[in-house]
Write a protein that holds these residues in place. Structure first.
Motif, mmCIF file in Angstrom:
data_model
loop_
_atom_site.group_PDB
_atom_site.id
_atom_site.type_symbol
_atom_site.label_atom_id
_atom_site.label_comp_id
_atom_site.label_asym_id
_atom_site.label_seq_id
_atom_site.Cartn_x
_atom_site.Cartn_y
_atom_site.Cartn_z
ATOM 1 N N THR A 214 0.772 -1.677 -0.197
ATOM 2 C CA THR A 214 -0.082 0.344 0.045
ATOM 3 C C THR A 214 0.716 1.189 0.060
ATOM 4 O O THR A 214 0.355 2.138 -0.616
ATOM 5 C CB THR A 214 -1.151 -0.285 1.052
ATOM 6 O OG1 THR A 214 -1.752 -1.332 1.065
ATOM 7 C CG2 THR A 214 -1.960 1.160 1.020
ATOM 8 N N PHE A 283 -10.972 3.670 4.665
ATOM 9 C CA PHE A 283 -9.905 2.847 3.641
ATOM 10 C C PHE A 283 -10.430 1.941 2.951
ATOM 11 O O PHE A 283 -9.218 1.465 2.021
ATOM 12 C CB PHE A 283 -9.680 1.091 5.219
ATOM 13 C CG PHE A 283 -8.955 2.078 6.358
ATOM 14 C CD1 PHE A 283 -8.529 3.007 6.608
ATOM 15 C CD2 PHE A 283 -9.304 1.559 7.597
ATOM 16 C CE1 PHE A 283 -7.489 3.474 7.695
ATOM 17 C CE2 PHE A 283 -8.961 1.487 9.406
ATOM 18 C CZ PHE A 283 -8.142 2.630 8.777
ATOM 19 N N ARG A 287 -8.480 1.710 -0.464
ATOM 20 C CA ARG A 287 -8.093 0.007 -1.085
ATOM 21 C C ARG A 287 -8.167 0.353 -2.501
ATOM 22 O O ARG A 287 -7.703 -0.644 -3.639
ATOM 23 C CB ARG A 287 -8.990 -0.890 -0.046
ATOM 24 C CG ARG A 287 -8.358 -2.657 -0.990
ATOM 25 C CD ARG A 287 -9.524 -2.847 0.054
ATOM 26 N NE ARG A 287 -9.188 -4.656 -0.129
ATOM 27 C CZ ARG A 287 -7.729 -5.607 -0.406
ATOM 28 N NH1 ARG A 287 -7.357 -4.948 0.289
ATOM 29 N NH2 ARG A 287 -8.228 -6.720 -0.737
ATOM 30 N N PRO A 292 -6.078 -3.241 -4.657
ATOM 31 C CA PRO A 292 -6.936 -4.126 -4.350
ATOM 32 C C PRO A 292 -6.560 -5.091 -4.249
ATOM 33 O O PRO A 292 -6.901 -6.161 -3.784
ATOM 34 C CB PRO A 292 -7.703 -3.584 -4.955
ATOM 35 C CG PRO A 292 -7.276 -3.125 -7.074
ATOM 36 C CD PRO A 292 -6.041 -2.549 -6.299
ATOM 37 N N PRO A 296 -6.007 -8.611 2.068
ATOM 38 C CA PRO A 296 -6.910 -7.610 3.139
ATOM 39 C C PRO A 296 -6.899 -7.705 4.442
ATOM 40 O O PRO A 296 -7.567 -8.356 5.440
ATOM 41 C CB PRO A 296 -8.119 -8.329 2.573
ATOM 42 C CG PRO A 296 -7.149 -9.028 2.191
ATOM 43 C CD PRO A 296 -6.600 -9.738 1.603
ATOM 44 N N ALA A 300 -2.555 -2.721 5.366
ATOM 45 C CA ALA A 300 -3.072 -1.795 4.330
ATOM 46 C C ALA A 300 -3.213 -0.423 5.100
ATOM 47 O O ALA A 300 -3.611 0.274 4.584
ATOM 48 C CB ALA A 300 -3.951 -2.650 3.807
ATOM 49 N N HIS A 301 -3.767 -1.039 6.038
ATOM 50 C CA HIS A 301 -4.625 0.663 6.999
ATOM 51 C C HIS A 301 -3.272 1.758 7.363
ATOM 52 O O HIS A 301 -3.549 3.294 7.779
ATOM 53 C CB HIS A 301 -5.436 0.384 7.770
ATOM 54 C CG HIS A 301 -6.744 -0.710 7.400
ATOM 55 N ND1 HIS A 301 -7.641 -1.641 8.220
ATOM 56 C CD2 HIS A 301 -6.967 -1.132 6.313
ATOM 57 C CE1 HIS A 301 -8.637 -1.787 7.851
ATOM 58 N NE2 HIS A 301 -7.766 -1.824 6.316
#
Length: 503
Positions: A214, A283, A287, A292, A296, A300-301
């Protein structure tokens, strides 16, 4: 030293499969149409520190906020076989119908992680069936508020007994517990196969890997501050006035800050959002515009910081009502963040921007559904029609299931042809759903994009706004009332914006 990539991918696959199986168990074991037909539920696995390691690709608004639910019980004393339950939006929940069950997972005497499931229940007690009132002003008016609590069999039965159709509520809660047990079994199998220490290292590396991916994509965006503004159509308390939402997206190197300063204050109605819901929508938008395909997970945050002034619409103080905030305001937050970042990267036009929430309740039944619409066109493709968009990833209830379980006749279920905006790539069309009541019942509608059309992008035309009608007469975006036998309720959902000028 990083884990070798082959072992990492094996563990990513194992964790992802475990979460997907948890979701399959929940859906197949549930009794309510809202879960077994519409799949309005989510499942995830967390590490021992409460970080989201993997999730099934279910409901975005559930999953981005579920870490706050695990955080709400993280400091408690845990034992093997424990089960925790909550739905309080100000202590890790979203809105009251979304009930979360959390199970600690032990490998011997050592805490390995947590399994969690969240499902939207067709009723949660309180004065209004389905926990989705149109005019609520305080949280307790929306149903039973469950603080983070231990949930043994008797506690689940007691809670279900305070809700309508208690047998179905209890069956759905037990389905969630079965999903958590499935997650526990699969995580322990991974520990037995690879070793507990390797699994722990792998969970850490999953988070780090998602973070690296990310950050790499954010670093490709031009540094700068990108602003966007959008509106909700009323305050949810009866006043038809626009509510302003604003965001400033600041890209600095490989980090991103989303600052919602300038958003209107919280309102008397129920369009308010607790901060976890706002973060969840933010978020999600990041994403879909960055990477994407990254695992998950909470990794990624990590590069994204979300701030909203306390007491505003997107960081409401208790005991503000929040029933519509989770479904409608979250959809607008996703639109808003995408609009801001569209100034820095390729992005789709606006989708329908609403979940079109419908509740029906009569003698012996309570029913809730959301209705799909148009998805925004992309720079290189038309938008799909008649799908759930952004923060909703559910299905439309099949006509056969609806008519078999409820005193209704579906008079029309069709694509709303031509409602998508024109452009080089056309926006998706909405849905027409018209039902006829066969017995007396009450209805509530919580919808958006009835006055403000979904916008096109880069010269594409706007989509058509939606319409609600009762026996042919228009209804406002937020409405409630009675249906007598023969009455027809019609929902025409919004089309989506087109992308690029027509040629």
């Amino acid at each position: 030293m990083r884990m070798d990539p082959v072992t990492l991918q094996v563990l990513i696959g194992g964790l992802r499969a475990a979460c997907e199986e948890m979701g399959a168990v929940l859906i197949r074991a549930a009794h309510s149409a809202n879960i077994k037909e519409r799949h309005d539920c989510s499942t995830a696995l967390f590490d021992a520190s409460g970080e989201l390691v993997m999730q099934a690709e279910h409901i975005p608004v559930h999953l981005g906020s579920m870490p706050d639910a695990v955080a709400a019980v993280l400091g408690e004393e845990h034992h093997s076989g424990d089960l925790w339950i909550l739905n309080d939006p100000y202590r890790g929940g979203t809105h009251l119908p979304d009930i979360t069950l959390i199970s600690p997972i032990f490998d011997g005497s050592e805490l390995l992680g947590f399994a969690a499931s969240r499902a939207h229940h067709a009723d949660v007690g309180g004065p209004t069936p389905a926990g989705m009132p149109v005019r609520s002003t305080r949280l307790e008016e929306e149903g039973v508020v469950i603080p983070p609590s231990r949930a043994r069999d008797e506690a689940l039965a007691r809670l279900a007994g305070s809700m309508r159709d208690s047998r179905q509520r209890l069956a759905d809660l037990r389905a969630q517990r079965a999903a958590n047990l499935t997650g526990e079994r699969r995580l322990l199998e991974l520990a037995a196969r690879h070793g507990s220490s390797v699994l722990r290292e792998g969970m850490d590396e999953v988070l780090a890997y998602a973070e690296r991916r990310t950050r790499s994509r954010i670093a490709e965006l031009p540094d700068g501050a990108y602003e966007a503004e959008d509106h909700l159509e009323d305050d949810g308390g009866g006043a038809e006035r626009d509510l302003r939402l604003r965001v400033t997206a600041r890209v600095e190197g490989d980090g991103l800050t989303l600052d919602f300063t300038g958003t209107d204050g919280q309102v008397e109605g129920n369009l308010n959002c607790p901060l976890p819901v706002t973060k969840s929508a933010a978020f999600f938008a990041v994403r879909v515009l960055t990477d994407p395909d990254a695992p998950p997970s909470a990794g990624a945050h990590r590069p994204v910081r979300v701030t909203a002034p306390e007491g505003c619409l997107l960081n409401a103080r208790p005991p503000a009502a929040v029933a519509a905030g989770n479904v409608e305001t979250s959809s607008r937050v996703a639109d808003l963040v995408i609009a801001a970042l569209a100034q820095a990267t390729r992005a789709p036009a606006q989708g329908q921007g609403t979940m079109n929430n419908l509740t029906l309740a009569g003698e012996g039944f309570t029913y809730y559904e959301t209705v799909g619409g148009g998805q925004g066109a992309c720079p290189d493709a038309d938008g799909p029609s008649a799908v759930h968009v952004a923060m909703s990833n559910t299905l439309n209830t099949p006509v056969e299931a609806l008519e078999a379980e409820l005193p209704l006749r579906v008079r029309e279920l069709s694509i709303r042809r031509g409602s998508g905006g024109a452009g080089r790539h056309r926006g998706g069309d909405g849905i027409v759903r018209e039902v006829e009541s066969l017995a007396p019942m009450r209805f509530t509608l919580i919808t958006e994009r009835r006055r403000h059309a979904p916008r096109g992008r880069d010269g594409g035309a706007d989509g058509e706004p939606g319409r609600n009608l009762l026996n042919g007469e228009p209804l406002p975006s937020k409405a409630e009332g009675k249906l007598e036998p023969g009455d027809r309720l019609r929902i025409e959902t919004p089309g989506a914006g087109g992308h690029g000028p027509s040629t």
